[in-house]
Design an enzyme around this catalytic site. Structure first.
Site, short mmCIF file in Angstrom:
data_model
loop_
_atom_site.label_atom_id
_atom_site.label_comp_id
_atom_site.label_asym_id
_atom_site.label_seq_id
_atom_site.Cartn_x
_atom_site.Cartn_y
_atom_site.Cartn_z
N CYS A 110 0.84 -1.20 0.00
CA CYS A 110 0.00 0.00 0.00
C CYS A 110 0.88 1.26 0.00
O CYS A 110 1.46 1.59 -1.02
CB CYS A 110 -0.97 -0.03 1.18
SG CYS A 110 -2.33 1.16 1.02
N HIS A 126 -3.35 -4.91 0.75
CA HIS A 126 -2.71 -5.43 1.97
C HIS A 126 -2.75 -6.96 1.97
O HIS A 126 -3.63 -7.58 2.56
CB HIS A 126 -3.43 -4.89 3.21
CG HIS A 126 -3.15 -3.46 3.49
ND1 HIS A 126 -2.18 -3.05 4.37
CD2 HIS A 126 -3.71 -2.32 2.98
CE1 HIS A 126 -2.15 -1.73 4.41
NE2 HIS A 126 -3.07 -1.26 3.58
N GLU A 139 -1.00 -8.98 3.61
CA GLU A 139 -0.78 -9.58 4.93
C GLU A 139 -2.09 -9.99 5.59
O GLU A 139 -2.13 -10.91 6.40
CB GLU A 139 0.01 -8.62 5.85
CG GLU A 139 -0.74 -7.42 6.35
CD GLU A 139 -0.68 -6.22 5.42
OE1 GLU A 139 -0.89 -5.09 5.90
OE2 GLU A 139 -0.46 -6.42 4.21
#
Length: 237
Positions: free
Chosen positions: A99, A198, A200
């Site tokens: 990001c 994102h 993750e």
């Protein structure tokens, strides 16, 4: 074999909850993570790879833009991360940008940002959620496509800025359905990939885990003076 050590930058405000997620993804990919941030020790020479994490907007002072009223800035983090990306490139260390991190890779390499990207790209759907709702199209003949495959991806989207003019040595790797840039990449070593979403938070998705596997594979290749981009390309979904 020793797991490659990956430095991970985070916001001092939210890093306590974000870093464990990034560290988990790096561990699953075969690496180990070390948290960095403004005011913390950070030495590119002591790591094998770098993740520039998400967070606040990047100051337009770094690329000659004008400040928008809605921007929330962190000048100390801006200075740290621009230095780290520059040093990683100079030392041949691979970088993954998440990001804000994708935007920082671009800015550090001389590119610019669109501070109000959704005003520019009126056909791009805006979502403020970590759930995978935005559709992203990976471009053909890119390193990202080799990692994730050609099918459209559903990703999350929390950003308001996006890459405008590309930095040196970078190309567009993905766009959303409104044409907004969603991923950038270097075409040669050292490996660098930036995604506007994102991954993750999407560790349950094999195509998102492939991004971290690519970084760790590139870091391992760097340790043995191998080809990082080639090694990363073999870390497919």
């Amino acid at each position: 074999m020793t797991r490659p050590l990956i430095g991970v930058t985070t916001s001092n405000r939210s890093g306590w909850r974000i870093f464990p997620l990034v560290a988990l993804n790096i561990w699953l990919a075969g690496g180990r993570a070390q948290r960095w941030g403004a005011g913390r020790p950070s030495d590119v020479g002591g790591i094998d790879g770098l993740v520039i994490g998400g967070g606040d907007d990047i100051s337009p002072d770094l690329y000659g833009g004008e400040l928008v009223a809605s921007a929330r800035l962190d000048p100390a983090r801006d200075a740290l991360e621009r230095r780290l990306v520059t040093e990683a490139q100079a030392q041949g260390k691979p970088v993954l940008g998440i990001c804000r991190g994708a935007q920082m890779i671009n800015v550090a390499l001389g590119g610019t940002l669109d501070q109000d990207a959704y005003a520019t790209h009126e056909d791009s759907r805006r979502y403020r959620t970590i759930l995978p709702r935005k559709t992203v199209r990976v471009l053909s003949h890119t390193r990202l496509l080799a990692l994730t495959g050609p099918e459209e991806m559903k990703v999350n989207a929390l950003h308001s800025q996006a890459v405008r003019e590309l930095g040196s040595g970078l190309r567009v790797a993905a766009r959303d359905t409104g044409g907004m840039i969603q991923a950038i990449e270097r075409t040669r070593d050292p490996f660098a990939l930036g995604v506007q979403w994102h991954p993750e938070h999407l560790f349950y998705a094999r195509r998102q885990r492939a991004l971290f596997r690519a970084l760790v594979a590139a870091a391992a290749a760097g340790l043995r003076s191998g080809n990082q981009v080639e090694a990363a390309g073999k870390a497919t979904a």
